[in-house]
Design a protein around this motif. Structure first.
Motif, PDB file in Angstrom:
ATOM      1  N   ILE A 213      20.509  46.167  22.654  1.00  0.00           N
ATOM      2  CA  ILE A 213      19.476  45.692  21.998  1.00  0.00           C
ATOM      3  C   ILE A 213      19.253  46.363  20.287  1.00  0.00           C
ATOM      4  O   ILE A 213      19.184  47.554  21.169  1.00  0.00           O
ATOM      5  N   THR A 214      19.392  46.854  19.648  1.00  0.00           N
ATOM      6  CA  THR A 214      19.643  47.340  18.556  1.00  0.00           C
ATOM      7  C   THR A 214      18.354  47.652  18.228  1.00  0.00           C
ATOM      8  O   THR A 214      18.142  48.732  17.927  1.00  0.00           O
ATOM      9  N   ALA A 215      18.073  47.269  17.750  1.00  0.00           N
ATOM     10  CA  ALA A 215      16.012  47.909  17.625  1.00  0.00           C
ATOM     11  C   ALA A 215      15.421  46.382  17.751  1.00  0.00           C
ATOM     12  O   ALA A 215      14.963  45.341  18.324  1.00  0.00           O
ATOM     13  N   ILE A 216      13.885  46.561  17.895  1.00  0.00           N
ATOM     14  CA  ILE A 216      12.773  45.900  18.156  1.00  0.00           C
ATOM     15  C   ILE A 216      11.379  45.752  17.217  1.00  0.00           C
ATOM     16  O   ILE A 216      10.895  46.572  17.347  1.00  0.00           O
ATOM     17  N   GLY A 217      11.601  45.482  16.087  1.00  0.00           N
ATOM     18  CA  GLY A 217      10.977  45.383  14.841  1.00  0.00           C
ATOM     19  C   GLY A 217       9.629  44.043  14.785  1.00  0.00           C
ATOM     20  O   GLY A 217       9.080  43.594  15.459  1.00  0.00           O
ATOM     21  N   THR A 218       9.615  43.609  13.757  1.00  0.00           N
ATOM     22  CA  THR A 218       9.162  42.345  13.653  1.00  0.00           C
ATOM     23  C   THR A 218       9.946  41.560  12.253  1.00  0.00           C
ATOM     24  O   THR A 218       9.824  42.078  10.833  1.00  0.00           O
ATOM     25  N   ASP A 219       9.762  40.918  13.090  1.00  0.00           N
ATOM     26  CA  ASP A 219      11.010  39.404  12.000  1.00  0.00           C
ATOM     27  C   ASP A 219      10.896  38.067  12.762  1.00  0.00           C
ATOM     28  O   ASP A 219      11.361  38.336  13.774  1.00  0.00           O
TER      29      ASP A 219
ATOM     30  N   VAL B   5      24.973  54.872  11.237  1.00  0.00           N
ATOM     31  CA  VAL B   5      25.358  55.849  12.800  1.00  0.00           C
ATOM     32  C   VAL B   5      24.647  55.021  13.808  1.00  0.00           C
ATOM     33  O   VAL B   5      25.408  55.301  14.668  1.00  0.00           O
ATOM     34  N   SER B   6      23.720  54.567  13.783  1.00  0.00           N
ATOM     35  CA  SER B   6      23.218  53.565  14.445  1.00  0.00           C
ATOM     36  C   SER B   6      23.705  52.433  15.221  1.00  0.00           C
ATOM     37  O   SER B   6      24.017  52.829  16.760  1.00  0.00           O
ATOM     38  N   ASN B   7      24.124  52.094  14.211  1.00  0.00           N
ATOM     39  CA  ASN B   7      25.346  50.451  14.656  1.00  0.00           C
ATOM     40  C   ASN B   7      26.398  50.945  15.330  1.00  0.00           C
ATOM     41  O   ASN B   7      27.297  50.776  16.577  1.00  0.00           O
ATOM     42  N   ALA B   8      26.891  51.992  14.923  1.00  0.00           N
ATOM     43  CA  ALA B   8      28.571  52.756  14.933  1.00  0.00           C
ATOM     44  C   ALA B   8      28.530  53.618  16.591  1.00  0.00           C
ATOM     45  O   ALA B   8      29.270  52.887  17.079  1.00  0.00           O
TER      46      ALA B   8
ATOM     47  N   ASN C  67      18.648  51.279  21.772  1.00  0.00           N
ATOM     48  CA  ASN C  67      19.138  52.050  21.140  1.00  0.00           C
ATOM     49  C   ASN C  67      17.391  52.852  22.028  1.00  0.00           C
ATOM     50  O   ASN C  67      16.285  52.757  21.347  1.00  0.00           O
ATOM     51  N   ARG C  68      18.135  54.619  22.230  1.00  0.00           N
ATOM     52  CA  ARG C  68      17.019  55.490  22.248  1.00  0.00           C
ATOM     53  C   ARG C  68      16.549  55.815  20.977  1.00  0.00           C
ATOM     54  O   ARG C  68      14.986  55.926  21.270  1.00  0.00           O
ATOM     55  N   ASP C  69      16.475  55.246  20.537  1.00  0.00           N
ATOM     56  CA  ASP C  69      15.855  55.764  18.699  1.00  0.00           C
ATOM     57  C   ASP C  69      14.590  54.951  18.609  1.00  0.00           C
ATOM     58  O   ASP C  69      13.869  55.486  18.011  1.00  0.00           O
ATOM     59  N   ASP C  70      14.802  53.562  19.373  1.00  0.00           N
ATOM     60  CA  ASP C  70      13.696  52.917  18.984  1.00  0.00           C
ATOM     61  C   ASP C  70      12.654  52.745  19.907  1.00  0.00           C
ATOM     62  O   ASP C  70      12.631  53.015  21.209  1.00  0.00           O
TER      63      ASP C  70
ATOM     64  N   TYR D 273      22.209  54.695  23.456  1.00  0.00           N
ATOM     65  CA  TYR D 273      23.002  55.869  22.418  1.00  0.00           C
ATOM     66  C   TYR D 273      21.317  56.125  21.261  1.00  0.00           C
ATOM     67  O   TYR D 273      20.515  55.458  21.179  1.00  0.00           O
ATOM     68  N   GLY D 274      21.605  56.841  20.665  1.00  0.00           N
ATOM     69  CA  GLY D 274      20.930  57.054  19.418  1.00  0.00           C
ATOM     70  C   GLY D 274      20.979  58.401  19.341  1.00  0.00           C
ATOM     71  O   GLY D 274      21.780  59.735  19.395  1.00  0.00           O
ATOM     72  N   GLN D 275      20.125  59.068  18.223  1.00  0.00           N
ATOM     73  CA  GLN D 275      20.095  60.851  18.311  1.00  0.00           C
ATOM     74  C   GLN D 275      19.364  61.416  19.505  1.00  0.00           C
ATOM     75  O   GLN D 275      18.757  62.250  19.009  1.00  0.00           O
ATOM     76  N   ASP D 276      18.467  60.376  19.796  1.00  0.00           N
ATOM     77  CA  ASP D 276      17.734  61.785  20.923  1.00  0.00           C
ATOM     78  C   ASP D 276      18.755  62.214  21.770  1.00  0.00           C
ATOM     79  O   ASP D 276      19.106  62.225  22.315  1.00  0.00           O
ATOM     80  N   PRO D 277      18.062  63.829  22.280  1.00  0.00           N
ATOM     81  CA  PRO D 277      18.846  64.225  23.036  1.00  0.00           C
ATOM     82  C   PRO D 277      19.011  63.064  24.541  1.00  0.00           C
ATOM     83  O   PRO D 277      19.963  64.095  24.720  1.00  0.00           O
TER      84      PRO D 277
END
Length: 464
Positions: A184-190, A287-290, A221-224, A242-246
């Motif tokens: 799951i890459t992101a959950i926004g509004t679409d 970077v997130s996708n990678a 995605n831990r950043d979402d 995955y993500g930039q989160d520690p």
């Protein structure tokens, strides 16, 4: 094309009764009548009950029907099989065909980033192996059977994008593909118009947990923020972040725009150690996708070093933050594949970070399929434009006007905010703004944008 199968083997699977024709034939394709291309030696499912169903003039068809009287143009080489319920027979066939193959299957969903992530994974895996994948972002449910039937004895991996625009669609796709690894890459509004509420849309994306099964692996995605808040209490499989989160298992740090190489430098930190990485294409979303692609690849046995190396040569699909020389020497950024609030934020980041002193112009189109959330989501976009300090904002379309209102409310100079509703007005305005000192982002939906706006803005030297 699909693995060839003897019809005799399929009759018990379909729970069918042969009414006429030979059963000593080989099935080379399967199709839903009216939805798929019917070729020679096809197994054709007649799901729609009509008074008259003329068969195409194609050799060696086998027809599955619950209403044989409706058939017209039945040739001598056509086999007719009666079943009580064609849809159930179709699903039995799909389940049977998928069961013939034991191979790693990766499913990717998310509001944005899923197409690029799927393409990155496929690129990494295809260096040494044969990969079946969904094409571009063509993830409509009617295409699922086509992709499934591409799997044969030569297939090593399958990577499928699983989009949703209505309830239960993700599980419908999962029935076909049976992924053991889900992202799951992101959950926004679409595509929210097809749901009762934002919560219902979130719940649909979360069904990826169910799609991979009790022993599957989910990569999140831990950043979402929304993904971090998903209820994982009943999921018994493996969860990786995955993500930039520690706390991410695959973590990026020291992320930088590399303007000389047209991409992003970052350091990957994971259980195996730290790795210097580069991914073509700008933006922290890349970077997130990678990270997701590297993580998924390692789960099926690819060494991290090999995945990192392979990503160096990845090529983005068309209209995903592509750079061109624009009219009058301007820099033109094409991100017209699709548009939603999450991808707009990523595009604005790229516009600002790559400007190198140029005046930044953001051309933002209407966002589709938002239903009752349309005004509030467009206002969020206006807030983003003000927050990113773009120099000029152009909102395209009447429904995009709230973008302008919110940007002005957040302190952006009203003289730098424009709302246009015709292509002529847009091109005229951009013609005045374009110069070697201008960077222009075109961020509109491929379905809504004026079809040849991009071509009108690209310098002749770019055109083949």
């Amino acid at each position: 094309m699909m693995k060839n199968l003897p019809l005799r083997q399929l009759i018990p699977v379909l729970e069918g009764k042969v009414l006429s024709g030979s059963i000593t034939k080989t099935i080379q394709n399967a199709a839903k009548y009216g939805e798929h291309q019917i070729t020679e030696s096809s197994l054709v499912f007649l799901l729609k009950r009509k008074e008259s169903l003329p068969l195409p003039a194609v050799r060696n068809l086998t027809v599955i029907t619950s209403n044989p009287k409706a058939l017209k143009n039945v040739r001598d080489d056509v086999t007719v099989i009666y079943v009580e319920n064609v849809r159930k027979a179709y699903y039995r066939f799909v389940s049977f065909y998928r069961s013939l193959f034991q191979l790693p299957v990766i499913g990717v969903t998310g509001t944005c980033g899923k197409t690029t992530t799927k393409e990155m994974i496929s690129w990494i895996l295809s260096e040494k192996d044969h990969v079946v994948r969904t094409k571009l972002s063509h993830n409509g449910l009617a295409r699922n059977l086509d992709y499934l039937l591409e799997i044969d004895e030569k297939t090593d991996y399958a990577v499928f994008e699983m989009g949703v625009s209505g309830p239960n669609q993700l599980l419908y796709s999962a029935h076909y593909f049976r992924p053991q690894i889900g992202i799951i890459t992101a959950i926004g509004t679409d595509h929210i118009e097809g749901f009762r509420s934002q919560d219902a849309y979130i719940a649909e994306k979360a069904k990826m947990l169910k799609a991979v099964g009790k022993n599957g692996t989910i990569l999140l995605n831990r950043d979402d923020e929304t993904i971090r808040s998903l209820d994982l209490s009943e999921f018994t499989g493996k969860v990786l972040y995955y993500g930039q989160d520690p706390k991410a298992h695959f973590r990026a740090h020291s992320t930088q725009f590399n303007l000389k190489k047209n991409g992003m430098d970052f350091t990957l930190s994971c259980h195996e150690g730290e790795f210097a990485c580069f991914v073509p294409g700008y933006g922290t979303h890349n970077v997130s996708n990678a990270l997701a692609a590297i993580g998924a690849s390692t789960l099926v046995g690819v060494k991290i070093q090999d995945a990192v190396r392979r990503l160096h040569t990845f090529r983005h699909i068309k209209s995903h933050l592509q750079f061109y020389e624009g009219k009058k020497g301007s820099l033109l950024i094409d991100d017209t594949w699709n548009t939603n609030p999450t991808s707009i934020e990523a595009a604005l980041e790229v516009l600002v970070e790559t400007a190198e002193g140029r005046k930044t112009v953001a051309v933002l189109g209407e966002i589709e399929e938002l239903g009752d959330y349309a005004e509030q989501e467009h206002r969020k976009v206006g807030a983003l434009a003000a927050e990113k300090n773009v120099d000029v904002l152009i909102a395209v379309g009447k429904n995009a006007y709230p973008i302008c209102l919110e940007a002005a409310k957040r302190g952006m100079n009203p003289k730098a905010i424009h709302n246009v509703t015709t292509q002529k007005a847009l091109l005229s305005l951009l013609g005045q703004l374009a110069s070697p000192q201008t960077s222009i982002l075109l961020k509109t939906s491929m379905r809504r944008s004026f079809s040849n706006t991009l071509q009108a803005l690209v310098a002749k030297s770019n055109k083949g």
